[in-house]
Motif scaffolding. Sequence first.
Motif, mmCIF file in Angstrom:
data_model
loop_
_atom_site.group_PDB
_atom_site.id
_atom_site.type_symbol
_atom_site.label_atom_id
_atom_site.label_comp_id
_atom_site.label_asym_id
_atom_site.label_seq_id
_atom_site.Cartn_x
_atom_site.Cartn_y
_atom_site.Cartn_z
ATOM 1 N N GLN A 230 0.827 -1.200 0.000
ATOM 2 C CA GLN A 230 0.000 0.000 0.000
ATOM 3 C C GLN A 230 0.865 1.254 0.000
ATOM 4 O O GLN A 230 1.945 1.290 0.582
ATOM 5 C CB GLN A 230 -0.916 -0.005 1.219
ATOM 6 N N LEU A 410 -9.541 9.800 -6.051
ATOM 7 C CA LEU A 410 -10.373 8.916 -5.228
ATOM 8 C C LEU A 410 -11.087 9.705 -4.135
ATOM 9 O O LEU A 410 -12.277 9.496 -3.867
ATOM 10 C CB LEU A 410 -9.517 7.815 -4.602
ATOM 11 N N ALA A 416 -13.965 4.282 -8.815
ATOM 12 C CA ALA A 416 -12.691 3.552 -8.876
ATOM 13 C C ALA A 416 -12.387 3.057 -10.281
ATOM 14 O O ALA A 416 -11.229 3.067 -10.719
ATOM 15 C CB ALA A 416 -12.724 2.375 -7.896
ATOM 16 N N ASP A 428 -8.714 -3.827 -8.886
ATOM 17 C CA ASP A 428 -8.242 -4.583 -7.721
ATOM 18 C C ASP A 428 -6.934 -4.007 -7.188
ATOM 19 O O ASP A 428 -6.763 -3.811 -5.979
ATOM 20 C CB ASP A 428 -8.046 -6.057 -8.091
ATOM 21 N N ASN A 431 -7.564 -0.545 -5.493
ATOM 22 C CA ASN A 431 -8.135 -0.622 -4.141
ATOM 23 C C ASN A 431 -7.116 -1.122 -3.120
ATOM 24 O O ASN A 431 -7.121 -0.689 -1.960
ATOM 25 C CB ASN A 431 -9.356 -1.546 -4.147
ATOM 26 N N LYS A 432 -6.226 -2.019 -3.554
ATOM 27 C CA LYS A 432 -5.232 -2.556 -2.635
ATOM 28 C C LYS A 432 -4.140 -1.537 -2.341
ATOM 29 O O LYS A 432 -3.761 -1.322 -1.191
ATOM 30 C CB LYS A 432 -4.610 -3.821 -3.233
ATOM 31 N N ALA A 435 -5.557 1.988 -0.517
ATOM 32 C CA ALA A 435 -6.556 1.847 0.544
ATOM 33 C C ALA A 435 -6.338 2.835 1.688
ATOM 34 O O ALA A 435 -7.293 3.323 2.300
ATOM 35 C CB ALA A 435 -6.553 0.416 1.076
#
Length: 458
Positions: A230, A410, A416, A428, A431-432, A435
């Motif tokens: 992240q 965001l 997204a 994916d 979002n990872k 986050a």
Amino acid sequence: MTTTYQVRFWEIAHWKKKARPYGVRWVTEGKQHSEWFVTKALANNRRSQLMQAARAGEAFDVESGLPASEMRRRNSATLVQLAQEYVAMKWPDQAANSRRSTVDALATACAAFVVDGPARPSVAALRRMLTVHVLPPSDRRDEIGDEDRLVVDWLAKSSRPVGDLAEASAARELLDGLARNLDGKVAAATVIGRKRAVVHNLLAFAVERELLVSNPVTHLRWKRPKRVEQVDPRVVINPRQARELFVVLSYVGRRNATRGAHLVGFFAGIYYSAARPAEMINIRETDCKLPETGWGELTLWESRPAAGSRWTDSGEVHDRRGLKHRAAREARIVPIPPALVLSLREHIDRFGVGADGRLFRSPGGGVVGSATYTRVWHAARELALTPAQVASPLAARPYDLRHAAVSTWLNAGVPAAEVAERAGHSVDVLNKVYAKCLDGQRDAINERISAVLGSRLG
């Protein structure tokens, strides 16, 4: 090699007159074999090894009497030889930075997996020789001097056989060697993970070559360091800080501040379009739609990552690649706000474009090197930020402008899927990775909770 599953073992023989009086004896399809040992315990241990191989269903070589696994180990290529074959196989289809990364990982592995003995060179010397003289294809190697030749010759004699990796202890030793930097300190988790992946693929190639029965890394219980995937929210600058940095950039540089001024549009492009630096550095005038008012567009279609002349097909420092995770020549069209449209129009008016239409060039007209634009960026940070902010991770790298762009979108509530499309991510991954950067949504949620809880106790 003729093999058989018909193996018979005799009891331990004892001949007192022999220097090694205890013998292990067995027969493969009528051919007798024996090995002799100083003690009965050693003989029993060897007999047990052979019998275990037979019980496990291993074929035995009729001529030598040895299990197939031992024959593979005895005839096995060394790890250096296997690595050379692997690099040669992968080279034509790899990007320049992938070539460099592969050779770096294999150099680390091969430098660690050697027979320890007298006159062993330092790990640093071994890795350097592997990187510049041994592993790359012959036409990409440096000229070798007499001192370097001694190290290369030592490697050729001392690299351990691939077959040794059938033993779990040897495989663990190999992986442990990947976890250390040249200074002996533990490497970053991302570095260890990258090198482990390369070694895993190398040993899969060994299985394909029938040098190993199975990939030992797959079955080995080895604790991997945790990787931080992240983005650290501390690197993300806000719009006001970004604008201040872009203003200050105009004053950075030795020659009437033109070096920093020349790169204002480059850094602004990363921040406002979320382009990767290697994508933005290659942008051409024909890739830009810059209306007099309103939003414009950038068409990103080629990346020029710095790799080094040893690794590129062209022999240039910068590779030519399509966009990450996309087919060759596949473009990504990104809308850009009026602030960036104005910045790029001003850049073209002041500096023009190169012969090939590129907006950003080195003084000689070439590709601006990553070391150059990073140096300019660090100088701007020192002028625009407070001492505490300079010492912090805040926008420490030019790439952090891309993280700031995605985080800003965001937090502005952009869906997204749209953010992922503009940034060239999958949803994916988006979002990872981001986050922890959704501060705007967190504040909104906190306000809703406060409205329900009230402001006082009791």
